[in-house]
Design a protein around this motif. Sequence first.
Motif, PDB file in Angstrom:
ATOM      1  N   LEU A   1       0.846  -1.188   0.000  1.00  0.00           N
ATOM      2  CA  LEU A   1       0.000   0.000   0.000  1.00  0.00           C
ATOM      3  C   LEU A   1       0.879   1.234   0.000  1.00  0.00           C
ATOM      4  CD1 LEU A   1      -2.869   1.267   0.388  1.00  0.00           C
ATOM      5  CD2 LEU A   1      -2.467   1.077   2.851  1.00  0.00           C
ATOM      6  N   ARG A   2       0.595   2.160  -0.903  1.00  0.00           N
ATOM      7  CA  ARG A   2       1.357   3.405  -0.979  1.00  0.00           C
ATOM      8  C   ARG A   2       0.420   4.596  -1.138  1.00  0.00           C
ATOM      9  NH1 ARG A   2       6.705   2.474  -4.818  1.00  0.00           N
ATOM     10  NH2 ARG A   2       7.757   0.905  -3.517  1.00  0.00           N
ATOM     11  N   THR A   3       0.973   5.769  -0.919  1.00  0.00           N
ATOM     12  CA  THR A   3       0.236   7.019  -1.077  1.00  0.00           C
ATOM     13  C   THR A   3       1.140   8.041  -1.739  1.00  0.00           C
ATOM     14  OG1 THR A   3      -0.862   8.827   0.096  1.00  0.00           O
ATOM     15  CG2 THR A   3       0.933   7.754   1.247  1.00  0.00           C
ATOM     16  N   LEU A   4       0.539   8.992  -2.437  1.00  0.00           N
ATOM     17  CA  LEU A   4       1.306  10.104  -2.987  1.00  0.00           C
ATOM     18  C   LEU A   4       1.359  11.286  -2.020  1.00  0.00           C
ATOM     19  CD1 LEU A   4       0.326  10.148  -6.776  1.00  0.00           C
ATOM     20  CD2 LEU A   4       2.287   9.090  -5.653  1.00  0.00           C
ATOM     21  N   SER A   5       0.811  11.126  -0.824  1.00  0.00           N
ATOM     22  CA  SER A   5       0.812  12.222   0.142  1.00  0.00           C
ATOM     23  C   SER A   5       2.226  12.617   0.535  1.00  0.00           C
ATOM     24  CB  SER A   5       0.008  11.834   1.385  1.00  0.00           C
ATOM     25  OG  SER A   5      -1.365  11.719   1.076  1.00  0.00           O
ATOM     26  N   LYS A   6       3.072  11.636   0.850  1.00  0.00           N
ATOM     27  CA  LYS A   6       4.439  11.950   1.264  1.00  0.00           C
ATOM     28  C   LYS A   6       5.316  12.253   0.060  1.00  0.00           C
ATOM     29  CE  LYS A   6       2.348  10.687   4.886  1.00  0.00           C
ATOM     30  NZ  LYS A   6       1.578  11.680   5.626  1.00  0.00           N
ATOM     31  N   PHE A   7       4.940  11.786  -1.083  1.00  0.00           N
ATOM     32  CA  PHE A   7       5.606  12.122  -2.347  1.00  0.00           C
ATOM     33  C   PHE A   7       5.574  13.635  -2.563  1.00  0.00           C
ATOM     34  CE2 PHE A   7       5.470  12.692  -6.993  1.00  0.00           C
ATOM     35  CZ  PHE A   7       6.515  11.889  -7.416  1.00  0.00           C
ATOM     36  N   GLY A   8       4.513  14.282  -2.085  1.00  0.00           N
ATOM     37  CA  GLY A   8       4.387  15.721  -2.221  1.00  0.00           C
ATOM     38  C   GLY A   8       3.002  16.167  -2.624  1.00  0.00           C
ATOM     39  N   LEU A   9       2.019  15.234  -2.590  1.00  0.00           N
ATOM     40  CA  LEU A   9       0.664  15.541  -3.059  1.00  0.00           C
ATOM     41  C   LEU A   9      -0.372  15.246  -1.977  1.00  0.00           C
ATOM     42  CD1 LEU A   9       0.787  14.041  -6.680  1.00  0.00           C
ATOM     43  CD2 LEU A   9       1.226  16.397  -5.981  1.00  0.00           C
ATOM     44  N   ALA A  10      -0.116  15.695  -0.761  1.00  0.00           N
ATOM     45  CA  ALA A  10      -1.059  15.405   0.325  1.00  0.00           C
ATOM     46  C   ALA A  10      -2.441  15.960   0.026  1.00  0.00           C
ATOM     47  CB  ALA A  10      -0.523  15.970   1.636  1.00  0.00           C
ATOM     48  N   GLY A  11      -2.507  17.107  -0.652  1.00  0.00           N
ATOM     49  CA  GLY A  11      -3.797  17.702  -0.967  1.00  0.00           C
ATOM     50  C   GLY A  11      -4.540  17.025  -2.097  1.00  0.00           C
ATOM     51  N   VAL A  12      -3.877  16.147  -2.830  1.00  0.00           N
ATOM     52  CA  VAL A  12      -4.511  15.461  -3.962  1.00  0.00           C
ATOM     53  C   VAL A  12      -5.289  14.239  -3.502  1.00  0.00           C
ATOM     54  CG1 VAL A  12      -4.008  14.165  -6.083  1.00  0.00           C
ATOM     55  CG2 VAL A  12      -2.881  16.359  -5.654  1.00  0.00           C
ATOM     56  N   ARG A  13      -4.903  13.640  -2.373  1.00  0.00           N
ATOM     57  CA  ARG A  13      -5.592  12.468  -1.830  1.00  0.00           C
ATOM     58  C   ARG A  13      -5.605  11.334  -2.829  1.00  0.00           C
ATOM     59  NH1 ARG A  13      -4.403  12.106   1.693  1.00  0.00           N
ATOM     60  NH2 ARG A  13      -5.991  10.836   2.690  1.00  0.00           N
TER      61      ARG A  13
END
Length: 361
Positions: free
Chosen positions: A218-230
């Motif tokens: 499981l991954r997220t783009l939040s820490k990548f730099g897109l926390a507001g994109v969800r």
Amino acid sequence: MTPLADRLHATIRQDVQSMHAYAVQPSAGLIKLDAMENPFTLPPDLQRALGERLAAVELNRYPGTRQDDLKGALAAYAELPAGCALMLGNGSDELIDLLSVACWRPGATILAPLPGFVMYQLSAQLRGLNFVGVQLTADFALDVPAMLAAVAEHRPALTYLAYPNNPTANLWDEADVQAVVEAVREQNGFVVIDEAYQPFASRTWMPKLADQPHVMVLRTLSKFGLAGVRLGYLCGAAPLIAEVDKVRPPYNVGSLNVEAALFALENGYEYARQAAVLREQRERLQAELATLPGVHAFPSEANMILVRVPESQRAFDGMKARGVLVKHIAGLHPLLANCLRLTVGTPEQNDRMMQALKESL
């Protein structure tokens, strides 16, 4: 007419009435270092390009095939092994919830180490599954004998292993994780390796998916730099992902989110540069924290550092009074007594954070 309070009491689930909603700390006027966000914005030229890109999105239409384009781009970025697939979520939180929905059966259990990410337990509770937490060791390592005993006793449908862990930020020993993965396999359950902080970690479980069809990453783009994109994504063996995907709401990821994520991946060099700066700053902070009397900073492979201080409430209040907001987590678990969680910020933000911490001890 029944008073609203009586109506709520009679209709809303009792466990929901007893809960507290997820609280977001007010941060206006403060340096915000409490939520493990990437502190950098895009350079002006990329901001303009993104704005033009989003302006062209047909918001009058439901999200369409661009979701498939994004899945392809994420598969390439993550180096998804052959035979695996991925699905998109409105943040990884939604994917955690969908896994609970897909795996619910009478008496089904979700298992995870504690302290850990609160959504594993919350999702289990709200979806009617049992939750079993296994305490980490005093230095936040996996207690392998306790984990293996819990797996054997409870035969969990899902076992979550955050890699690195939140809120402790450490990356567990690979052999310890493998021991749990193997034990769950023998009990016919599934393992979710949560790699929310993958851009800052030295290892990933992703290549192992090819040989471990009962494991998902499981991954997220939040820490990548897109926390507001969800936007989150769940990877695993194609037949397994196909089953979980059946409970996904249609159009769960909006067109703007998809387009922003595609833009970010196409300009991944900028986000890679930002992650490199944050890793460097993390090491700088670790070195500075090691010089402070009475402060213990735990190892980190995330964009946060867990620190134990003599009086955490006093330190938190003092830092906030000096304009720096961090996370006071001492009350989340007994192992976190007198602990603060510091998000790694820009060099200038980190200067302010360290000064505020020193003055607040």
